[in-house]
Scaffold this active site. Structure first.
Site, PDB file in Angstrom:
ATOM      1  N   ASP A  31      26.053  -5.863   9.707  1.00 13.34           N
ATOM      2  CA  ASP A  31      24.837  -6.107   9.810  1.00 13.34           C
ATOM      3  C   ASP A  31      24.067  -5.058  10.358  1.00 13.34           C
ATOM      4  O   ASP A  31      24.443  -4.212  11.067  1.00 13.34           O
ATOM      5  CB  ASP A  31      24.936  -7.226  10.971  1.00 13.34           C
ATOM      6  CG  ASP A  31      23.567  -7.956  11.441  1.00 13.34           C
ATOM      7  OD1 ASP A  31      22.899  -7.915  10.390  1.00 13.34           O
ATOM      8  OD2 ASP A  31      23.284  -8.206  12.606  1.00 13.34           O
ATOM      9  N   HIS A  32      22.779  -4.610   9.768  1.00 10.69           N
ATOM     10  CA  HIS A  32      21.841  -3.666   9.978  1.00 10.69           C
ATOM     11  C   HIS A  32      22.471  -2.223  10.078  1.00 10.69           C
ATOM     12  O   HIS A  32      22.408  -1.355  10.918  1.00 10.69           O
ATOM     13  CB  HIS A  32      21.376  -3.811  11.359  1.00 10.69           C
ATOM     14  CG  HIS A  32      20.394  -4.738  11.527  1.00 10.69           C
ATOM     15  ND1 HIS A  32      19.250  -4.937  11.091  1.00 10.69           N
ATOM     16  CD2 HIS A  32      20.639  -6.252  11.947  1.00 10.69           C
ATOM     17  CE1 HIS A  32      18.576  -6.138  10.870  1.00 10.69           C
ATOM     18  NE2 HIS A  32      19.363  -7.059  11.625  1.00 10.69           N
TER      19      HIS A  32
ATOM     20  N   GLY B 186      16.255 -11.689  18.757  1.00 11.80           N
ATOM     21  CA  GLY B 186      16.333 -11.698  20.272  1.00 11.80           C
ATOM     22  C   GLY B 186      16.037 -13.298  20.535  1.00 11.80           C
ATOM     23  O   GLY B 186      15.563 -14.152  19.845  1.00 11.80           O
TER      24      GLY B 186
ATOM     25  N   GLY C  43      16.740 -12.988  12.199  1.00 18.18           N
ATOM     26  CA  GLY C  43      16.154 -13.447  13.252  1.00 18.18           C
ATOM     27  C   GLY C  43      15.762 -14.772  13.492  1.00 18.18           C
ATOM     28  O   GLY C  43      14.656 -15.183  13.784  1.00 18.18           O
TER      29      GLY C  43
ATOM     30  N   SER D  14      17.470 -17.407  15.170  1.00 19.20           N
ATOM     31  CA  SER D  14      17.827 -18.257  16.054  1.00 19.20           C
ATOM     32  C   SER D  14      16.580 -19.240  16.461  1.00 19.20           C
ATOM     33  O   SER D  14      15.567 -18.644  16.514  1.00 19.20           O
ATOM     34  CB  SER D  14      18.258 -17.371  17.381  1.00 19.20           C
ATOM     35  OG  SER D  14      19.612 -16.925  17.231  1.00 19.20           O
TER      36      SER D  14
ATOM     37  N   ASN E 126      20.656 -15.512   9.685  1.00 18.85           N
ATOM     38  CA  ASN E 126      21.368 -14.884  10.509  1.00 18.85           C
ATOM     39  C   ASN E 126      21.088 -15.448  11.732  1.00 18.85           C
ATOM     40  O   ASN E 126      19.933 -15.469  12.070  1.00 18.85           O
ATOM     41  CB  ASN E 126      20.835 -13.522  10.426  1.00 18.85           C
ATOM     42  CG  ASN E 126      21.147 -12.491   9.461  1.00 18.85           C
ATOM     43  OD1 ASN E 126      21.746 -12.984   8.469  1.00 18.85           O
ATOM     44  ND2 ASN E 126      21.059 -11.387   9.621  1.00 18.85           N
TER      45      ASN E 126
HETATM   46  P1  13P Z   1      18.778 -13.630  16.193  1.00 16.01           P
HETATM   47  O1  13P Z   1      18.234 -12.712  17.327  1.00 16.01           O
HETATM   48  O2  13P Z   1      17.432 -14.495  16.041  1.00 16.01           O
HETATM   49  O3  13P Z   1      19.965 -14.524  16.396  1.00 16.01           O
HETATM   50  O4  13P Z   1      18.910 -12.931  14.811  1.00 16.01           O
HETATM   51  C1  13P Z   1      20.168 -12.206  14.369  1.00 16.01           C
HETATM   52  C2  13P Z   1      20.034 -11.325  13.385  1.00 16.01           C
HETATM   53  O5  13P Z   1      19.166 -11.280  12.602  1.00 16.01           O
HETATM   54  C3  13P Z   1      21.133 -10.447  13.185  1.00 16.01           C
HETATM   55  O6  13P Z   1      21.047  -9.734  11.911  1.00 16.01           O
HETATM   56  O1  G3H Z   2      20.182  -8.151  14.601  1.00 21.43           O
HETATM   57  C1  G3H Z   2      20.742  -7.939  15.456  1.00 21.43           C
HETATM   58  C2  G3H Z   2      22.126  -8.758  15.803  1.00 21.43           C
HETATM   59  O2  G3H Z   2      21.726  -9.898  16.685  1.00 21.43           O
HETATM   60  C3  G3H Z   2      22.940  -7.901  16.721  1.00 21.43           C
HETATM   61  O3  G3H Z   2      22.514  -7.293  17.784  1.00 21.43           O
HETATM   62  O4  G3H Z   2      22.968  -4.972  17.943  1.00 21.43           O
HETATM   63  O5  G3H Z   2      22.845  -6.269  19.925  1.00 21.43           O
HETATM   64  O6  G3H Z   2      24.883  -6.538  18.295  1.00 21.43           O
HETATM   65  P1  G3H Z   2      23.129  -5.992  18.408  1.00 21.43           P
HETATM   66 ZN    ZN Z   3      18.942  -8.946  11.992  1.00 24.76          ZN
END
Ligand code: 13P
Ligand code: G3H
Ligand code: ZN
Length: 330
Positions: free
Chosen positions: A93-94, A190, A233, A235, A275
């Site tokens: 991820d990222h 977040g 993002g 959630s 996600n």
């Molecule tokens: P949330 O912070 O909305 O759960 O998003 C997570 C995310 O995009 C992980 O890459």
């Molecule tokens: O998009 C980011 C994810 O929620 C991961 O977050 O870098 O705090 O593990 P983190």
């Molecule tokens: Zn993300």
């Protein structure tokens, strides 16, 4: 060099193809520890859903990339033991550099994200193309990103969002060869996705966020028909979990997420991957705070991590069945 295929993992190509045709989305849940991983696998086996296990840079630092990869390998065996060999993707991820993506691919990840969204367009294209060229030699799928999400996480931070420009997507996909594209249409990372002044309040004083920009999503779909889209993002920041956290000593203020009906709608479109990380963090923290507050003499971690795992499992099942519609698609 370890091939993810030897570990029983799959890349995202086939599950996205089916999600697109079936008008549902695959859950992408972040994990950093054993209880999160167990809850994800149990929930997805019980609902017979494919799943993407996501490892962020922050997770790599916290738990160690090698250990997380072995946990994902364990997840495949665990799912079989629970009675259903669901498709499991192990996804970075990222990812922010070619070297990081390469290191994950070499270790057995089946999918990587290269997030060049903060770079000037041409640099994003060049970096993404370089990762795709390496990844595709090993049949590893690649997610790119256009547009910037607002929000602050440990390792993912941007103060201002910039919606994806539909006029860029066709060129980006063609030049880079990516397998899926993360876009920005109003979601953000977040638990505080919007400032109170960006929201309205309902009769109970609950913050109502601005709607997602489905017009931008539709324009993108027109320009790259049938191409898998990813929403970061996503959630929803369940207010019952926020209330439990605050009741038992927490201090979450103005926490607000993306309403689930909007995600349900998105899941029926070209959005194939959604996600979710923060909602799991909230569910876990609420359960732990409640146990510790009600049973102050408790000091066996299993007595609070166990209920946290149960709460996580229920949350993930709810996402699969009621939001994304990926149940019975394994
Ligand atoms: P949330 O912070 O909305 O759960 O998003 C997570 C995310 O995009 C992980 O890459
Ligand atoms: O998009 C980011 C994810 O929620 C991961 O977050 O870098 O705090 O593990 P983190
Ligand atoms: Zn993300």
């Amino acid at each position: 060099m370890v091939s993810y295929k030897e570990l029983g993992l799959v890349n995202s190509r086939e599950i996205f193809r089916k999600a697109m045709a079936g008008k549902y989305a695959i859950p992408a849940f972040n994990f950093n520890n054993m209880e999160q991983m167990q809850a994800i696998v149990m929930a997805c086996v019980e609902t017979k859903s494919p799943v993407i296990l996501q490892v962020s840079s922050g997770a790599r630092k916290y738990a160690n990339q090698t250990l997380l990869r072995y946990m994902a390998q364990g997840a495949v065996e665990f799912a079989k033991e629970l009675g259903c060999n669901i498709p499991i993707v192990l996804h970075l991820d990222h990812g922010d550099t070619f070297e990081l993506c390469k290191s994950c691919i070499d270790l057995g990840f089946s999918s990587v994200m290269i997030d060049g969204s903060g770079l000037p367009y041409n640099e994003n294209v060049a970096l993404t193309k370089k990762v795709v060229e390496y990844a595709h030699q090993y049949d590893v799928t690649v997610e790119g990103e256009l547009g910037v999400l607002a929000g602050i996480e440990d390792d993912v931070a941007a103060e201002h969002s910039a919606y994806t420009r539909p006029e860029d997507v066709e060129d980006f996909v063609k030049k880079t060869g990516v397998d899926s594209l993360a876009i920005s249409i109003g979601t953000s990372h977040g638990a505080n996705k919007f400032k109170p002044e960006q929201c309205t309040r309902n009769a109970d004083g609950i913050l109502i966020p601005p709607p997602l920009r489905f017009d931008i999503l539709e324009e993108i779909e027109k320009r790259i028909p049938g191409f898998p889209i990813v929403l970061h993002g996503s959630s929803s920041v369940p207010q019952d979990k926020v209330a439990i956290i605050n009741k038992y000593g927490g201090a979450l203020k103005d926490a607000v997420g993306i309403p689930e009906d909007q995600l349900r709608k998105a899941a029926t479109s070209a959005v194939c991957k959604v996600n979710i990380d923060s909602d799991g963090r909230l569910a876990m923290t609420a359960a732990i705070r409640e146990v510790l507050a009600l049973k102050p003499a408790e000091f066996d971690p299993r007595k609070y991590l166990g209920p946290a795992r149960d709460a996580l499992k229920e949350l993930y099942k709810h996402k699969v069945v009621d939001v994304l519609g990926s149940d019975n698609k394994a």
